[in-house]
Design a protein around this motif. Sequence first.
Motif, PDB file in Angstrom:
ATOM      1  N   LEU A  93       0.748  -1.271   0.699  1.00 29.66           N
ATOM      2  CA  LEU A  93      -0.314  -0.322  -0.205  1.00 29.66           C
ATOM      3  C   LEU A  93       0.661   0.725  -0.096  1.00 29.66           C
ATOM      4  O   LEU A  93       0.231   2.516  -0.454  1.00 29.66           O
ATOM      5  CB  LEU A  93      -0.724  -0.021   1.056  1.00 29.66           C
ATOM      6  CG  LEU A  93      -1.942  -1.008   1.702  1.00 29.66           C
ATOM      7  CD1 LEU A  93      -2.659  -1.242   2.424  1.00 29.66           C
ATOM      8  CD2 LEU A  93      -3.079  -0.989  -0.182  1.00 29.66           C
ATOM      9  N   SER A  94       1.590   1.235   1.299  1.00 30.54           N
ATOM     10  CA  SER A  94       2.979   2.281   0.466  1.00 30.54           C
ATOM     11  C   SER A  94       3.220   2.764  -1.238  1.00 30.54           C
ATOM     12  O   SER A  94       3.538   3.779  -1.085  1.00 30.54           O
ATOM     13  CB  SER A  94       3.581   1.855   2.072  1.00 30.54           C
ATOM     14  OG  SER A  94       3.253   1.864   3.052  1.00 30.54           O
ATOM     15  N   GLU A 144       2.238   4.634   8.464  1.00 32.43           N
ATOM     16  CA  GLU A 144       1.070   4.839   9.730  1.00 32.43           C
ATOM     17  C   GLU A 144      -0.304   4.967   8.628  1.00 32.43           C
ATOM     18  O   GLU A 144      -1.688   4.172   9.136  1.00 32.43           O
ATOM     19  CB  GLU A 144       1.243   6.281  10.282  1.00 32.43           C
ATOM     20  CG  GLU A 144       2.890   6.326  10.969  1.00 32.43           C
ATOM     21  CD  GLU A 144       3.945   6.331  10.681  1.00 32.43           C
ATOM     22  OE1 GLU A 144       4.040   6.498   9.571  1.00 32.43           O
ATOM     23  OE2 GLU A 144       4.976   5.389  10.824  1.00 32.43           O
ATOM     24  N   GLN A 145      -0.627   5.687   7.581  1.00 34.42           N
ATOM     25  CA  GLN A 145      -1.716   5.978   6.593  1.00 34.42           C
ATOM     26  C   GLN A 145      -1.360   5.054   6.631  1.00 34.42           C
ATOM     27  O   GLN A 145      -3.073   4.030   5.836  1.00 34.42           O
ATOM     28  CB  GLN A 145      -1.599   7.201   5.393  1.00 34.42           C
ATOM     29  CG  GLN A 145      -1.295   8.316   5.229  1.00 34.42           C
ATOM     30  CD  GLN A 145      -0.516   9.595   4.390  1.00 34.42           C
ATOM     31  OE1 GLN A 145       0.011   8.819   4.241  1.00 34.42           O
ATOM     32  NE2 GLN A 145      -0.735  10.591   4.592  1.00 34.42           N
ATOM     33  N   ALA A 146      -0.911   3.797   5.428  1.00 33.07           N
ATOM     34  CA  ALA A 146      -1.649   1.766   5.062  1.00 33.07           C
ATOM     35  C   ALA A 146      -1.955   1.368   6.082  1.00 33.07           C
ATOM     36  O   ALA A 146      -3.113   0.330   6.394  1.00 33.07           O
ATOM     37  CB  ALA A 146      -0.034   1.486   4.789  1.00 33.07           C
ATOM     38  N   GLU A 204      -5.977  -0.165   6.326  1.00 31.92           N
ATOM     39  CA  GLU A 204      -6.465  -1.584   6.881  1.00 31.92           C
ATOM     40  C   GLU A 204      -7.421  -1.039   8.165  1.00 31.92           C
ATOM     41  O   GLU A 204      -8.686  -1.943   8.348  1.00 31.92           O
ATOM     42  CB  GLU A 204      -5.068  -1.950   7.058  1.00 31.92           C
ATOM     43  CG  GLU A 204      -4.517  -2.535   5.987  1.00 31.92           C
ATOM     44  CD  GLU A 204      -4.750  -3.601   5.531  1.00 31.92           C
ATOM     45  OE1 GLU A 204      -5.089  -4.515   6.063  1.00 31.92           O
ATOM     46  OE2 GLU A 204      -5.825  -3.230   4.262  1.00 31.92           O
ATOM     47  N   ASN A 205      -7.009  -0.799   9.542  1.00 29.63           N
ATOM     48  CA  ASN A 205      -7.965  -0.151  10.312  1.00 29.63           C
ATOM     49  C   ASN A 205      -9.335   0.197   9.752  1.00 29.63           C
ATOM     50  O   ASN A 205     -10.407  -0.581  10.394  1.00 29.63           O
ATOM     51  CB  ASN A 205      -7.549   0.347  11.547  1.00 29.63           C
ATOM     52  CG  ASN A 205      -5.748   0.155  11.578  1.00 29.63           C
ATOM     53  OD1 ASN A 205      -5.581  -1.199  11.542  1.00 29.63           O
ATOM     54  ND2 ASN A 205      -5.351   1.042  12.296  1.00 29.63           N
TER      55      ASN A 205
END
Length: 241
Positions: free
Chosen positions: A59-60, A68-70, A74-75
């Motif tokens: 994703l990154s 952190e954004q990736a 997911e969360n």
Amino acid sequence: MRVEIWSDIACPWCYVGKARFEKALAGFPHRDQVEVVHRSFELDPGRAKGDAAPVIEMLSKKYGMSTEQAQEAENNIAANAGAEGLGYRTEGRDHGNTFDMHRLLHFAGEQGRQDELIGLLYRANFADERSVFDGGDAYLVELAAEAGLDADAARAVLADPAAYADDVRADEREAAELGANGVPFFVLDRAFGVSGAQPAEVFTQALGQAWDAKPRLATLSGDGEVCGPDGCEVPAPGDRA
């Protein structure tokens, strides 16, 4: 009525969308007259078989996200999955090539076990600890057997790179022709399309609209004899044979 669903095992929204669609279908009055067919779509067709990478890393790189954004993305998907009663592992998952899984799903479709297999593949990819991408053919055969398929036959399909490959490619070409550039993509009776993991209410509306739009058979009645559950009409004496 036929509902075709283009999806990929690596697609988390396909996993969520399937659950939402099934919730709508369960409440649809004509659900017993709906045929569901799963079609192939690869999100990462250029990735080599066996080339698995951590989802967060993928994703990154693909979307230019920070780690952190990736993880936050997911969360967020995990929360949506949880709302549908689905398990979702937010850490330690892999991403990889899904072509063999699609080939196996076409084989499962011929055996009437396609829905069972795709459900198990989703569970294996998104909820289970064991990676569906690094277990080789053995893990896919194991899942196929769990879905009710003959293990030796499934193993033979996976061992032959040409088996059902044309079927997968045909699905992908058809998706492009229908204008589907992302998944999940739902097509109802080739008349209505629904893109994305929509809320169950949207699928309920689409099912109703597609059903109401179905052409109804116009029947001409006359003096022709018919057969029914109680037998056949007997022509009266003098009627032309």
